[in-house]
Design an enzyme around this catalytic site. Structure first.
Site, mmCIF file in Angstrom:
data_model
loop_
_atom_site.group_PDB
_atom_site.id
_atom_site.type_symbol
_atom_site.label_atom_id
_atom_site.label_comp_id
_atom_site.label_asym_id
_atom_site.label_seq_id
_atom_site.Cartn_x
_atom_site.Cartn_y
_atom_site.Cartn_z
ATOM 1 N N PRO A 96 -1.757 -4.287 0.974
ATOM 2 C CA PRO A 96 -1.328 -3.254 1.920
ATOM 3 C C PRO A 96 -1.070 -3.817 3.319
ATOM 4 C CG PRO A 96 -3.686 -3.091 1.559
ATOM 5 C CD PRO A 96 -3.191 -4.194 0.652
ATOM 6 N N ARG B 297 1.343 -1.743 6.060
ATOM 7 C CA ARG B 297 1.554 -0.562 6.894
ATOM 8 C C ARG B 297 0.341 0.359 6.973
ATOM 9 N NH1 ARG B 297 6.577 1.572 7.743
ATOM 10 N NH2 ARG B 297 7.344 0.388 5.960
ATOM 11 N N CYS C 171 21.861 -2.348 25.690
ATOM 12 C CA CYS C 171 23.271 -1.955 25.619
ATOM 13 C C CYS C 171 23.723 -1.828 24.164
ATOM 14 C CB CYS C 171 24.107 -2.963 26.371
ATOM 15 S SG CYS C 171 23.573 -3.081 28.077
ATOM 16 N N GLU C 172 23.151 -0.866 23.472
ATOM 17 C CA GLU C 172 23.507 -0.542 22.093
ATOM 18 C C GLU C 172 23.293 0.955 21.941
ATOM 19 O OE1 GLU C 172 24.265 -2.599 19.419
ATOM 20 O OE2 GLU C 172 23.825 -4.542 20.331
ATOM 21 N N TYR D 214 5.060 -3.074 11.573
ATOM 22 C CA TYR D 214 6.498 -3.355 11.656
ATOM 23 C C TYR D 214 7.029 -2.935 13.017
ATOM 24 C CZ TYR D 214 5.503 -3.769 6.727
ATOM 25 O OH TYR D 214 4.945 -4.141 5.534
ATOM 26 N N GLY E 28 0.804 -1.218 0.000
ATOM 27 C CA GLY E 28 0.000 0.000 0.000
ATOM 28 C C GLY E 28 0.835 1.265 0.000
ATOM 29 N N ARG F 133 12.200 -0.048 14.540
ATOM 30 C CA ARG F 133 12.258 0.816 13.362
ATOM 31 C C ARG F 133 13.225 1.990 13.495
ATOM 32 N NH1 ARG F 133 8.587 3.422 11.507
ATOM 33 N NH2 ARG F 133 8.990 3.034 9.319
HETATM 34 C C1 LIG Z 1 5.947 -6.031 2.905
HETATM 35 C C2 LIG Z 1 5.161 -6.396 1.725
HETATM 36 C C3 LIG Z 1 3.901 -5.812 1.504
HETATM 37 C C4 LIG Z 1 3.314 -4.760 2.396
HETATM 38 O O1 LIG Z 1 3.891 -3.505 2.185
HETATM 39 P P1 LIG Z 1 3.303 -2.201 2.924
HETATM 40 O O2 LIG Z 1 4.202 -1.109 2.523
HETATM 41 O O3 LIG Z 1 3.364 -2.482 4.385
HETATM 42 O O4 LIG Z 1 1.923 -1.989 2.456
HETATM 43 C C5 LIG Z 1 3.189 -6.240 0.407
HETATM 44 N N1 LIG Z 1 3.679 -7.187 -0.442
HETATM 45 C C6 LIG Z 1 4.893 -7.769 -0.254
HETATM 46 C C7 LIG Z 1 5.368 -8.790 -1.210
HETATM 47 C C8 LIG Z 1 5.675 -7.390 0.832
HETATM 48 O O5 LIG Z 1 6.869 -7.940 0.994
#
Ligand SMILES: *Cc1c(COP(=O)(O)O)cnc(C)c1O
Length: 406
Positions: free
Chosen positions: A266, A268, A334-335, A362, A231, A304
């Site tokens: 999608p 994220r 500890c990083e 994520y 997405g 992240r």
């Molecule tokens: C990670 C991934 C997604 C999802 O991507 P977003 O940016 O989180 O929407 C979709 N398809 C594949 C193959 C992925 O590796």
């Protein structure tokens, strides 16, 4: 002023469930999903939620109940979807390294499509399917060689990336797939990257894919669906994110008159802004050059910032006009790379609760046990009720796989 997730104060949730704590808004999940459904309604899309963004079973179950399909990248993720009651016939299996065992598992489950990423994978899948006396539905992940203009670690559609089959090799690969008896070509797919803040690479990728579709049609290779991958990006700070309606309009126009259904994957943008990581301030340290707010969440909970220098907005859960300081918000690991935010202007005193925003994607799914830290609990809020959807890990859980082997 105390802040809320839907109708519940974060402070109350932290008291009830402890910290660090992931809190998700069910309403935000629903809204994000419906946003895709409505924007793309002209293409009757199958939205396949990318499980790797957040594989919590209750989140998967919620999307399944909304009618979602699922994009998975391992046998483990397929098992999660099935355990949560997801429909196998709506599962896409992506990923560059599918093992024989994973292929067997997915074939026996009866998934919708394998998104195949290489020629040797085609051959292996054909062999495994033949052995099980099954026909594997496949799509080839084509690398359209467009620059997604995102962080290099989450850019996946360039020639130099490990993902997919090069555009130049695509025809040959499809012809090969066509010749294999235990495969059935059903689709074509691409995924050029994540956290895209510009629409043009997505549109360009779609155009290139459709050119290929037309070329292959002249050779008798036709598709049921086109899968355009992940997405759009989300707002973490002040990004201009692509307008879904605009993306949908462009796709609808390109697909007009074609007998192709649309699949989207999608991740994220379905969960990212629905989640908040709640963490307690352990210490405020006034260093010689910098101030540090040491919190009880760390890079093992939210990777992240350490991995991508990603920004997450951080705020006090109960702002009462306390004095603000400029500080790095850091964890106990500890990083030096263990930070949640750098040089933030923030009101933070020992014992305060901080909210780390946009932590639905994520985030929990990337958590680890580094420094022998137990993974956080997760809570799903619906209106004025909260439900524990992942128990806080215990030290017993952590030691279980080793203790008896001493
Ligand atoms: C990670 C991934 C997604 C999802 O991507 P977003 O940016 O989180 O929407 C979709 N398809 C594949 C193959 C992925 O590796």
């Amino acid at each position: 002023m105390t802040k809320l997730c839907e109708h519940l104060p974060f402070v109350q949730l932290a008291e009830q469930y402890g910290t660090p704590l992931y809190v998700y808004s069910q309403n935000a999940l629903t809204q994000a999903y419906q946003h895709y459904v409505h924007a793309f309604s002209g293409c009757r899309p199958l939205i396949c939620y990318a499980v790797k963004a957040n594989g919590n079973l209750s989140i998967i179950k919620h999307f399944a109940q909304l009618g979602s399909g699922f994009d998975t990248v391992s046998g483990g993720e397929i098992a999660r979807v099935l355990a949560a009651g997801g429909d196998a016939s709506k599962i896409i299996f992506s990923g560059v390294g599918k093992t024989v065992a994973e292929m067997e598992f997915a074939l026996n489950a009866g998934i919708k499509c394998f998104n195949v990423e290489s020629l040797p994978e085609l051959d292996r899948l054909n062999e495994v399917a033949a052995r099980l006396d099954k026909i594997a539905p496949i799509s080839l992940r084509i690398n359209p060689d467009v620059d997604a203009k995102t962080h290099p670690y989450i850019s996946t559609g360039l020639k130099a990336n490990k993902f997919g089959i090069a555009m130049a090799d695509a025809e040959r690969a499809y012809q090969h797939a066509h010749s294999l008896k235990n495969l059935r070509i059903v689709g074509i797919d691409c995924h050029i990257g994540s956290q895209l803040t510009d629409l043009s690479p997505l549109v360009e990728a779609c155009e290139r894919m459709l050119n290929l579709v037309d070329k292959l049609a002249t050779q008798g290779i036709v598709f049921e669906h086109i899968d355009l991958g992940g997405g759009v990006g989300i707002v973490y700070k002040d990004e201009n994110v692509p307008d879904l309606a605009q993306y949908a309009a462009a796709v609808e126009k390109m697909l007009a008159g074609r007998n192709l259904s649309l699949v989207l994957e999608p991740g994220r943008s379905l969960v990212g802004n629905a989640g908040t990581l709640v963490t307690r301030v352990e210490y405020v340290k006034h260093g010689e050059e910098k101030n540090f707010v040491v919190v009880d969440a760390a890079m093992n909970d939210l990777m992240r910032p350490a991995l991508y220098q990603a920004y997450h907005h951080i705020e006090n859960a109960a702002e009462n006009g306390q004095p603000e300081i400029v500080a790095d918000v850091v964890g106990a690991i500890c990083e030096t790379g263990d930070f949640i935010g750098k040089e933030r202007k923030i009101a933070a005193q020992q014992g305060d609760l901080l909210l780390v925003r946009s932590a639905g994607a994520y985030a929990a799914s990337m958590a680890s046990n580094y420094n022998a830290r137990c993974r956080a609990a997760e809570v799903l809020v619906n209106g004025d009720t909260a439900r524990l959807v992942r128990k806080r890990e215990t030290l017993d859980d952590l030691l279980a796989n080793e203790r008896d082997l001493l």
